[in-house]
Structures are given as C-alpha cells and as structure tokens.
Design a protein around this motif. Sequence first.
Motif, PDB file in Angstrom:
ATOM      1  N   LEU A  41       0.828  -1.206   0.000  1.00 26.20           N
ATOM      2  CA  LEU A  41       0.000   0.000   0.000  1.00 26.20           C
ATOM      3  C   LEU A  41       0.864   1.259   0.000  1.00 26.20           C
ATOM      4  O   LEU A  41       0.559   2.237  -0.683  1.00 26.20           O
ATOM      5  CB  LEU A  41      -0.927  -0.004   1.216  1.00 26.20           C
ATOM      6  CG  LEU A  41      -2.041  -1.060   1.207  1.00 26.20           C
ATOM      7  CD1 LEU A  41      -2.798  -1.035   2.525  1.00 26.20           C
ATOM      8  CD2 LEU A  41      -2.991  -0.847   0.045  1.00 26.20           C
ATOM      9  N   TYR A  42       1.937   1.210   0.757  1.00 23.51           N
ATOM     10  CA  TYR A  42       2.818   2.374   0.813  1.00 23.51           C
ATOM     11  C   TYR A  42       3.485   2.617  -0.538  1.00 23.51           C
ATOM     12  O   TYR A  42       3.595   3.754  -1.007  1.00 23.51           O
ATOM     13  CB  TYR A  42       3.871   2.162   1.900  1.00 23.51           C
ATOM     14  CG  TYR A  42       4.625   3.425   2.251  1.00 23.51           C
ATOM     15  CD1 TYR A  42       4.036   4.404   3.042  1.00 23.51           C
ATOM     16  CD2 TYR A  42       5.911   3.641   1.788  1.00 23.51           C
ATOM     17  CE1 TYR A  42       4.715   5.564   3.364  1.00 23.51           C
ATOM     18  CE2 TYR A  42       6.604   4.791   2.104  1.00 23.51           C
ATOM     19  CZ  TYR A  42       5.993   5.752   2.896  1.00 23.51           C
ATOM     20  OH  TYR A  42       6.669   6.908   3.212  1.00 23.51           O
ATOM     21  N   GLN A  43       3.896   1.522  -1.179  1.00 20.08           N
ATOM     22  CA  GLN A  43       4.520   1.650  -2.493  1.00 20.08           C
ATOM     23  C   GLN A  43       3.514   2.143  -3.529  1.00 20.08           C
ATOM     24  O   GLN A  43       3.820   2.986  -4.362  1.00 20.08           O
ATOM     25  CB  GLN A  43       5.084   0.284  -2.934  1.00 20.08           C
ATOM     26  CG  GLN A  43       6.297  -0.148  -2.150  1.00 20.08           C
ATOM     27  CD  GLN A  43       7.566   0.518  -2.642  1.00 20.08           C
ATOM     28  OE1 GLN A  43       7.518   1.546  -3.309  1.00 20.08           O
ATOM     29  NE2 GLN A  43       8.701  -0.036  -2.291  1.00 20.08           N
ATOM     30  N   LEU A  44       2.303   1.589  -3.479  1.00 18.61           N
ATOM     31  CA  LEU A  44       1.277   2.010  -4.437  1.00 18.61           C
ATOM     32  C   LEU A  44       0.955   3.492  -4.274  1.00 18.61           C
ATOM     33  O   LEU A  44       0.804   4.227  -5.256  1.00 18.61           O
ATOM     34  CB  LEU A  44       0.019   1.157  -4.264  1.00 18.61           C
ATOM     35  CG  LEU A  44       0.115  -0.283  -4.781  1.00 18.61           C
ATOM     36  CD1 LEU A  44      -1.067  -1.111  -4.288  1.00 18.61           C
ATOM     37  CD2 LEU A  44       0.174  -0.306  -6.312  1.00 18.61           C
ATOM     38  N   ARG A  45       0.844   3.926  -3.046  1.00 15.46           N
ATOM     39  CA  ARG A  45       0.587   5.352  -2.812  1.00 15.46           C
ATOM     40  C   ARG A  45       1.727   6.201  -3.359  1.00 15.46           C
ATOM     41  O   ARG A  45       1.514   7.329  -3.811  1.00 15.46           O
ATOM     42  CB  ARG A  45       0.396   5.616  -1.327  1.00 15.46           C
ATOM     43  CG  ARG A  45       0.022   7.057  -1.031  1.00 15.46           C
ATOM     44  CD  ARG A  45      -0.313   7.259   0.434  1.00 15.46           C
ATOM     45  NE  ARG A  45       0.837   7.026   1.300  1.00 15.46           N
ATOM     46  CZ  ARG A  45       0.787   7.100   2.634  1.00 15.46           C
ATOM     47  NH1 ARG A  45      -0.366   7.375   3.236  1.00 15.46           N
ATOM     48  NH2 ARG A  45       1.846   6.874   3.357  1.00 15.46           N
ATOM     49  N   GLY A  46       2.922   5.659  -3.366  1.00 14.91           N
ATOM     50  CA  GLY A  46       4.069   6.396  -3.891  1.00 14.91           C
ATOM     51  C   GLY A  46       4.070   6.565  -5.397  1.00 14.91           C
ATOM     52  O   GLY A  46       4.907   7.293  -5.946  1.00 14.91           O
ATOM     53  N   ARG A  47       3.125   5.897  -6.078  1.00  8.36           N
ATOM     54  CA  ARG A  47       3.038   6.080  -7.530  1.00  8.36           C
ATOM     55  C   ARG A  47       2.506   7.454  -7.901  1.00  8.36           C
ATOM     56  O   ARG A  47       2.685   7.904  -9.033  1.00  8.36           O
ATOM     57  CB  ARG A  47       2.101   5.024  -8.139  1.00  8.36           C
ATOM     58  CG  ARG A  47       2.573   3.595  -8.103  1.00  8.36           C
ATOM     59  CD  ARG A  47       3.929   3.425  -8.742  1.00  8.36           C
ATOM     60  NE  ARG A  47       4.990   3.326  -7.738  1.00  8.36           N
ATOM     61  CZ  ARG A  47       6.228   3.731  -7.917  1.00  8.36           C
ATOM     62  NH1 ARG A  47       6.578   4.308  -9.039  1.00  8.36           N
ATOM     63  NH2 ARG A  47       7.129   3.585  -6.979  1.00  8.36           N
TER      64      ARG A  47
END
Length: 812
Positions: free
Chosen positions: A556-562
Amino acid sequence: MAISRHSPIALPFSLQFPSHRTRLVFLPLRTPSPWFFRTLKAGSTSTITPSRTVSSPVGGKDDIELLNERIRKEHRKRGDGNTGSTMDPDEAERYMGLVREQQQRGLQMLRGEEQKQLGGFGYRVDPYQLQPGDYVVHRKVGIGKFVKIQHVVTGEGPSGGKEYMFIEYADGMAKLPVEQAGRLLYRYNLSNETKKPKTLSKLSDPASWEKRRTKGKLAVQKMVVNLMELYLHRLKLKRPPHPKPLGMEEFCAHFPYEPTPDQKQAFIDVERDLTERGTPMDRLICGDVGFGKTEVALRAIFCVVSAGKQAMLLAPTIVLVRQHFEVIRERFSNYPHIRVGLLSRFQTKGEIQEYISMIKKGELDIIIGTHTLLGNRISYNNLGLLVVDEEQRFGVKQKEKIASLKTSVDVLTLSATPIPRTLYLALTGFRDASLISTPPPERVPVKTEVLAYSKDKVMAAIRYELNRGGQVYYVLPRITGLEEVKASVKSCYPDVSIAIAHGRLKPKEIEETMRSFAQGEIKILVCTHIVESGLDIKNANTIIIQDVQYFGMAQLYQLRGRVGRSDKEAFAYLFYHDITLLKDQAYEKLAAIEQYGELGQGFHLAERDMGIRGFGNIFGEQQTGDVGNVGTDLFFEMLFESLSKVEENRIVSVPYQNVQLDIDVAPHLPSDYINVLENPVELMNDAEKAAKKNIWSLIEFTENLRRQYGKEPYSMELILKKLYVRRMAADLGITKISKMNNTVYMATNMTKKTFKLMRDSVVSDVRRNCLSFDGSHIKGQISLDLPNEQVLTWIFQCLSELYAALPAFVKY
C-alpha cells in the motif's frame, strides 16, 4: 564408508558448523595413551573384514547418540551458514569494539534527532495514547489491560490530587501514578491477529511473571549471539577496497537534481564502504519512493564497474526492471565501454542464452533483471556488486540466494519499507543503513483517505482528476474483476481511454500499455499491484485501491508512492467493503497507512509494520512464543539492553589439549572388538584428532565408527565419552575437571552471571539443581558414591546440558 587400515578416517567436513562453538588450534597430534590398548598384544594385526559388527544393545538411544542428535537439531533449527573458522582473543576483542560502536551508531542514525536527545530507542508507553482495552506490560507485575486514567483526590484543595492509570489484572485492579507509567509500562504487541495474551498476570503471583520474563530473557540471549555471530562473520570476510574512480565527479554532475542532505550522506556512506573498507558492503538505503535511492545505487555501480567488476541490479517485477534499464542505459550512455544488459523470463530462449554467455565471458558490465539472475545457469565473470531493489517482494528461496552472495560481493539494498528482518538488523546496528528522509523540494504529501466502498465516491475521485487534466490508477488485488471494473468506469466515462495491466499479459502488451500511459494516451489504468514499483508518471496524481484489506502494508505504501511525483497535490483513496469484516491486523494496517501520510515516513511505517506483524523468522527460528511471554516491546528493550552488555556474557574457549580430566577411568577394550577393527592404533589416533578439531568432527567420527562397526562395547563408549567431555569442556571454557568426595569441580573462566544464565537454560531439573558456582569453579554435587566410570557418565550428561545452552552466549 569403509575405514581402511592404510588411511585415516575420511570425514565429510563439508558440513558447516557454528563459529561460536569452536576455537580451532592445530598442533601436532599426541600419541594415544597406552590404556586404550592394554589387551592388544604386541605385534598383533587384524585381518578380520570390516563387515563383521558388534551388535547394538537392546533399548533406547545412548547418551552419545542423544547428544549428537541434539546438536544436529540445534544446528538445523538455527540454519547456521558460518564456517567455524578460528578467531583469536585479540581479534575477537577488536571486532567486539567495532560491534559496540556500530550498535551505538545504528540506533542514533536511524531514530533521528528526537530520539538522539532521549538517549536511544524507546518502547515505553505514553499513557495518554492508550485506549481502554489496550494490553500493557508492567515490568515487575506482568501483563494487564488498561482501563482508564482518572484524577484521584488525595487531599484538600485543588492541588491535592493525582492522576492514576487503572490496570486490570487476572485477580484484581491496580492503579499506577501516571508519572511512573513512562518508566514501568510497555505496550503489548504480538505478531498474531488477535493481539491478545493467553492470560493476564496475577497481582498475587509475581513469581509466575518473573518466570515468564526469565524465559524471555534467555530467548534474548540466544538472539544476541546470533546477531553477534552474523555480524562478526561478515567482519571477518575480506576483499581489497575498490579504488576511487577518476571520473566520479563527472558522472555525478549528470544527476539533474540538487541532492538532499540525506542523499549526500548516503553517497558518502556508500563510497566509504566501497573504497575505504576491506570487508564486503552490506548496506540498506531506506527512503521513500522518489527520494533518490536509485542515484545512490548508480554511483555505487559506477565505482565498482570502474574497478573492472560486474554489477547486478535485481528487481522483483519486469516493470521495475525495464524502468531501471532505461535509466541506467541513459545514465551510462556517455561511457560506451560500459555495457548494459537486461535479462528476464519474458525474453526468448535464444536471447536468454546469449545474455548468459555474455555474462559468463564478462562481456556485460551491468546486468539488470528479475530473479532470473539468481538462477543456477548464470555464472558471473567477476561479480563485485549486487543491488537489490525492494527486497520484500522476493520469495524465501530468492532471499536465501541473495544472502549467500553477501559473503563474496558488495550488497546494496534499496527499500521504501524494508522487511521486518532487515529493519530489525538495522535498528540494532548489525546492518549498515542510510536513511533518506528529506523529500525533494517540489514534493508535497499525498492526501490519503480510508473509506467504505461506494461507486459514487470512486467516480467522483476519477472525475476530479480528469477535470484537472490528470491520470488515474485504479488498483485491484486480483486479476479477476479487472474487466468488470473497466466496464463500470467506461459506462460513466465512455470517451476516456481506459486500459488494463496485469502480470499475465504478454511482455510486449505490458510494455506497450505502460508506454501509452506514461505518454498520457491512456487516462485510466485499471491494474493489479504490478504498478507498485518502477513507474514515474508525474501527471498521474490519483490512485484508487479497492479491497485494501488484501494488500500488505508495504504494498500500500509503495502504491501510494506512484502518485505525488510532481508539485501537484495527489490523492490516494483506499476502499474496503465492510469494516466489520476487517480483522484486527488489517484494521491496524489501514490506520497506520492513513496516519503516516507525510513524506519520508516509510521507515517509520516499516517500524509500525514490525509491531503489527512481529519481526518474523529472523534466523530460521520462530520467536513468537518467546515474544508472547512478555510482549514485543519489552522483548526488544531486553534485547537492546543485552546487546549493550554482550561482552559480560562472553565465554572464552580454551584449547582442547589444555583441558585436564582428572577422573581415573582407564577402560580396557575387549579383544573381540579389537580384532574387528582394521587398524586400531590409527583409529584411536583419528578419534583424538577429531576431538581436537571440533565437536562436529567428533560427531562425524562417532557416527562413521558406529555405521561401520555397529554399537561399540561399553569400554569404547567410555573412551568416546572422555573425548566428548574434553571437547565440550574446551568449548565451555573449562580447563580442569576433578572430583573430591561427592563433588565434581570444573575450573572455568566464565562469570557468575553467565553461569546463572546457562544453568537457567538447563532442561533437567535434577542437573540444574545440583550445579552451583563459587566464582572460579562450577561445582556438581553427586548424591551417591559412584564408581569413576559412572562419574564420567554423570559429567558427560551435565556438560551436555550446559553445552545445549551454549548458543545463548557469545564465545570466542
């Protein structure tokens, strides 16, 4: 395996054994004592074939077999990969100093200025952040449930009262002044979903809690030595420092941005690791998506490749691999002599084979790929650096392969949210780490909302982004449902270009879809988490994630970083269908994602993840039960305390030949057994040699002897026990064993504190209760007047129990 009269026993020494258990000293072998062969006639030789065996006794396993199995079981459980090489005391002391410095730097560097001022890593409770029903741990009383904070009037006037915390225990309610809570209370966190302890402690039974705390403390001791062993083993590995590349300044000048202060420090850290240290680098670069981790890796790659070595960059997905390939190819375009290649399972067999051949011949300097690069078919010409991007995305086997490479090459790990094990090693200072927490000047935080699913809310979020000319990610946890979502969105926005992306598409389809999205031709991308790494699209500033309970916190953290890769405000909408169906762990995960919305908080989110999930399988042994006894926070605090005092628990081994065994036992081998042995004198010489080397050699010798000749007679068993006793005594730092009346004395260099911890680890109540320590001797009280042969067996059994506790202590 036959035991030949013409050669010593060939033992399979390829088995790896723990370095902390043996201190090898190679000296000329002594001739076996004459008591071995008092029944062997002068000049006699045996011609009996080895196939003749002595029958095994009826009954269970003997003491030696039980000890061998116990040691092997411990070895398998620990998953130890060390080589057991020698470390002399002076070298050990030098490394201990490095470890202490590293641990002090580790916590300060990673926790930031606030924790530096507080003096370290704190897990204690802030009373005002507790919610009714939260479980807490009182260091002296045990586990209870927080009820409330209440002002209690203790005298007359407005100042005559005090705030108390009320804590429920199994047999009553206790109150604690709030000002004391910060010193005595800890949060109770476990890695399971219920987050509940098995039982609450009793106010009336502090002894039970003390027993549980002692058990946790013993588990901590084992973990400490594993950490020490891991770090010391890495320090002992050698490689010459890389020369500083002459063109580094020119290479760095092509970086189009002004580095942040954290980035600059990471550059310095990595350069020192590569050019000033004589041991392989193993550094974690922890920083949010888009904070500049890749630039750190590029400079490390340039340094290593300039020194004539190969560099490998390993990434979990083809999307991220392709992104790295394009960036690296562009960055190294001014260096035609540096050849860059990409390898993945999506290439044809011919292409893969060609690249494998080029890698082996050294025709590629930088190799970028997925886990295909870890396959057995690939042989590197001169590999010098491994860069691992998003380690948490790899499977267990890939992580094991990566770990095996760390013994021979420099390793740089890049992660926004490191896995708990990596974070744990970094927190304790046993993993070098650089934290990039300063965002680039133009970046703004992503506004994050966790919401119950509603089609109207989803379409409103999409409408807002499209109206301002942006693009949208729409992420689902599974491929099933992508087409349905696409059709639903298409019905509301028929004129908007929408595409689907997932891992089962053909490589060219994925590449074409991503290219079109990056160029703005596609406005809405309906996809799986395949996009969580590698995409840097400044115009995509809204991400919708559906069924968030099925994603991990790091995902989730990585996806939000997109999103939020530009100066435009970005939005992340995390949708769940029914909050009542969320498990406790999933609910905490979503709350943490929403809480850590500021830039540069990936590290702190990983900390929270470690608190929610636990630190997992760190050294091949699950610690959940040990942590459950006291809770995660108290367990960690005990761990850090133990790390700071690790030298107090050291056991200094002694050379095998320095151990005196003053117990008069001179067994006579029966002639029929001597006649079975093909070369008795040489066999006994090999037995002494095996015992002198280490415990594993002695185990292998014994097992080979029994496999070839069957169970030995009682007199031979006593001979073996004498060898085992001296070997174990040497590893335990015992120099002399003697007996006076009904007391056995074992002279040792260990401290009283170390002995107590070892004795507490002894499983047998009988053995534990008969052992004591007077400052220089371990004393064992024998209740009966036993013959010396039985005294030897008694000593063997006691040392076996103490030896089993050995992994809980640092020994050189």
